[in-house]
Enzyme design. Structure first.
Site, PDB file in Angstrom:
ATOM      1  N   ASP A 408       9.021  -1.832   4.775  1.00 14.03           N
ATOM      2  CA  ASP A 408       9.086  -1.243   6.108  1.00 14.03           C
ATOM      3  C   ASP A 408      10.075  -0.086   6.156  1.00 14.03           C
ATOM      4  O   ASP A 408      11.112  -0.104   5.497  1.00 14.03           O
ATOM      5  CB  ASP A 408       9.500  -2.333   7.104  1.00 14.03           C
ATOM      6  N   GLU A 461       5.654   1.993   3.709  1.00 13.78           N
ATOM      7  CA  GLU A 461       5.408   2.621   5.004  1.00 13.78           C
ATOM      8  C   GLU A 461       6.328   3.839   5.064  1.00 13.78           C
ATOM      9  O   GLU A 461       7.509   3.724   5.380  1.00 13.78           O
ATOM     10  CB  GLU A 461       5.710   1.664   6.160  1.00 13.78           C
TER      11      GLU A 461
END
Length: 731
Positions: A408, A461
């Site tokens: 993330d 990401e």
């Protein structure tokens, strides 16, 4: 013999070297035994060999410290402490217990472990840090160890000692800054924390950073839990995760996928019985779970974890989580976890100010505080912190047999000025904006995963144009790419959603929003994500983004999904999108399963299944996702009619033709160039009546030897309104 200073510090819980004075010690020619037992009325020494009491310890100065000379004995012997305690209830008699003395046991850490921890190069620190039930000197108990190099004193507190930090102060291993102790009688399931006395005299109670299990919020204790067993990689993992494999990911928030009676979470075992067959039945290849590491705030969806090593107790135990993973594998589904090494919350029982200093986080708030999320940023420049995070990646892959980690907020790690105004960030040593320490950490993490767990994958990401995100790092880790296997294609997602939400009458002026992605489609190994981030915070559901009346909204969505599944790149779809949930995702509520009572929603769900099965069954649609040989434009410039046409596949005879009509106007007798003659057939037509489309016949004719669009053959057909059609040569 205890000094007055020793007695005062032990009684106050301030002694810096409890193992130097507690337990049995030879002072000159005299053997002494000392104990600190708050609440005890009396203490005797029981010789284990004879079972007899050999001495009574004397209370020192009305404190909880007891001491005795062992008579004529000249060397330590095996013993227990017989402790008399006051009544549990008024009027009850005193009660007596025989206890093992923690201060008679040797060091917990081996010399090699201590050396590697000090270097910050221990591949698996979770094998020696944290809480590990087991035996020492033939006695059952738990080994505790925690890194807190700047503390004055660290104790284990728990339900086994009345949460009293004076009872079990730990030994400091100065060579590595780790405090350790073996506590006899403490077994799996016990609640515990570390009580830390800082250099400034403040008392902190901290959860174990390497706890394998933790209490469910609002409780904050760690739970003694055995280290999960080591797993060999599942057979075929490297192939199913590979660049030439079909990868279609179903992204899930476990707490809101489905609820019992409208409010209760499903357990990991219930999810194994419901979610797993559902995802498999729709043809997905992988499940991606929003973070499952323990976290205090439901509304963070797991993206603000406290206990990185503990599967959240919301849905069960670590064994229950393993059951879920095993069930997914048995069904042929890979499991990817969202993983958050970028930042952590500032809750007082967590990593923040852990030993009274900025141990895990950057000290300067210009480096260490995230204004977007009100969280703290890991100090990637500290070897022990990098080691802690790299090991956590390996832990999930090796101990739970996870197939991959989606990392993330990578962009926030790469840049020191991420979401910061001028003057509120600290340049790197060269004066630049890149976080060199974070880059080194990501390369090291990916290198470690690649070497130690071949076949597992990492996905980034990452929303910027940072070069080489999914390119291998060099051998020296100082150059080359970051080493991720895949990168989310955020550009494709933003551009394509911007296009599809426009009224079709305006789309011809924004044709490039669909074609531009092919300008960089092979710069990275891309995943095309339609993730949870696109259906929250007022963005509306995927269906709600579509323009037009109700029929046109569903038709637009079906065409968009057809375009997505035929575009180069692996696929990711968030839960609820597969059946066109109308409302925006809300993590406190279940998906709107009642929507499947309606034909349009059933049609979208069936289409997603058929797209998945078609994508998986035909190499032309997945084998060259990351190579330009697998794609060729037929027409990218028919903006006036909002039509796209392209080929997918590696060689003649196996190349498919994809046509997308993004207007509600049928295109009759539309001629398109194709790579070969003969009869063609439709594999997918998103306007088919089985998907609740219009069912308009394609009027597909046999390809003729009439050149068009640079091809030697061409065919005519009717392009349905707001539709994507995938054609292949007929057998």
């Amino acid at each position: 013999m205890l000094t007055e200073h020793d007695i005062a510090d032990l009684a106050a819980g301030h002694h810096a070297d409890p193992f130097g004075v507690l337990g049995m010690h030879l002072r000159g020619a005299t053997l002494w035994l000392n104990a600190a037992l708050p609440g005890a009325l009396g203490v005797e020494v029981i010789e284990r060999a004879s079972g007899e009491s050999v001495a009574a310890l004397e209370r020192q100065h009305d404190t909880a410290v007891f001491s005795a000379r062992m008579g004529h004995r000249r060397k330590p012997f095996d013993y227990q402490l017989r402790v008399t305690w006051p009544p549990l209830q008024p009027g009850d008699p005193n009660w007596v217990t025989d206890l093992e003395d923690p201060y008679r046991f040797p060091q917990v850490l081996g010399e090699t472990d201590a050396w590697l921890l000090a270097e910050g190069t221990h591949l698996r620190p979770y094998e020696c840090l944290g809480a590990h039930p087991g035996e020492m000197l033939g006695v059952a108990g738990t080994r505790f160890a925690v890194w807190a190099p700047n503390a004055r004193r660290v104790s284990v507190i728990g339900d086994f000692n009345g949460w009293d930090g004076r009872r079990h102060p730990m030994r400091l291993r100065r060579e590595c800054g780790v405090w350790e102790i073996f506590l006899p009688g403490v077994s799996q399931g016990a609640l515990y924390k570390f009580e830390i006395l800082t250099q400034h005299g403040e008392l902190l109670q901290k959860a174990d950073p390497l706890a394998f299990r933790a209490e469910l919020r609002p409780n904050t204790a760690s739970i003694v839990q055995g280290l999960p067993p080591l797993h060999s990689p599942r057979p075929g993992m490297a192939q199913t995760n590979g660049f030439e494999a079909p990868i279609s990911i179903y992204e899930v928030h476990l707490g809101s996928w489905r609820k019992v009676d409208g409010w209760r979470w499903l357990s990991y075992r219930e999810l194994a019985e419901t979610l797993v067959p559902y995802a498999r039945g729709l043809g997905f290849t992988h499940l991606e779970l929003l973070p499952v590491s323990e976290h205090p705030f439901d509304g963070s969806w797991g993206y603000q974890p406290i206990s990185l090593y503990a599967p959240t107790a919301r849905f069960g135990t670590p064994e229950d989580f393993q059951f879920f993973v095993d069930a997914a594998h048995e069904a042929g589904l890979g499991v990817i976890l969202d993983w958050v090494p970028a930042h952590f919350p500032s809750d007082p029982h967590g990593l923040a100010n852990f030993d009274g200093t900025h141990l895990y986080e950057y000290a300067d708030p210009k480096e260490g505080f995230h204004h977007d999320w009100n969280t703290l940023i890991y100090n990637f420049g500290r070897t022990e912190v990098r080691n802690y995070l790299v090991a956590n990646a390996l832990y999930w892959l090796e101990r739970f047999n996870i197939d991959g980690l989606r990392v993330d907020a990578v962009a926030s790690m790469l840049y020191r000025d991420y979401s910061r105004p001028a003057g509120q960030w600290v340049p790197n040593k060269f004066g630049g904006r890149e976080n060199l320490e974070a880059i080194d950490f990501l390369r090291r993490m990916n290198h470690t995963v690649g070497v130690q767990r071949p076949g597992a994958i990492t996905l980034a990401e990452e929303s910027t144009a940072f070069p080489g995100v999914s390119r291998p790092p060099s051998d020296d880790l100082q150059s080359g790419g970051l080493g991720f296997h895949y990168k989310w294609n955020m550009g494709w997602m933003h551009d394509s959603l911007s296009y599809i939400r426009r009224d079709p009458v305006h789309r011809k002026y924004h044709h490039n929003e669909l074609t531009f992605s092919m300008m960089y489609a092979y710069d990275e190994n891309f995943v095309l994500p339609l993730s949870h981030d696109e259906v929250v915070h007022g963005k509306g559901s995927l269906l709600a983004k579509m323009p037009g009346d109700r029929w046109q909204q569903f038709a637009n969505l079906r065409a968009y999904l057809g375009y997505m599944f035929s575009h180069p790149g692996k696929k990711l779809l968030f839960m609820g999108d597969e059946f066109a949930q109308a409302s925006e995702w809300q993590s406190d509520y279940s998906l709107d399963w009642d929507a499947l009572l309606h034909a349009p929603n059933q049609g979208v769900q069936r289409l997603v299944r058929d797209l998945n099965l078609t994508y998986r069954a035909h190499p032309a649609l997945h084998q060259l996702d990351h190579h330009p040989g697998g794609f060729a434009w037929i027409t990218y410039d028919d903006a006036s009619q909002s039509v796209l046409a392209y080929e997918r596949g590696a060689s003649e005879g196996s190349r498919f033709v994809v046509l997308c009509n993004f207007t509600p106007t049928p295109r009759h007798d539309y001629r398109i160039g194709v790579p070969q003659g003969g009869r063609w057939e439709a594999l997918i037509n998103t306007d088919d009546a089985v998907y609740d489309g219009s069912g308009l016949p394609l009027a597909l004719r046999e390809a003729e030897a009439q050149p068009s669009h640079g091809r030697p053959f061409s065919l005519q057909l009717t392009l349905p309104p707001l539709a994507c059609v995938i054609l292949r040569p007929a057998a």
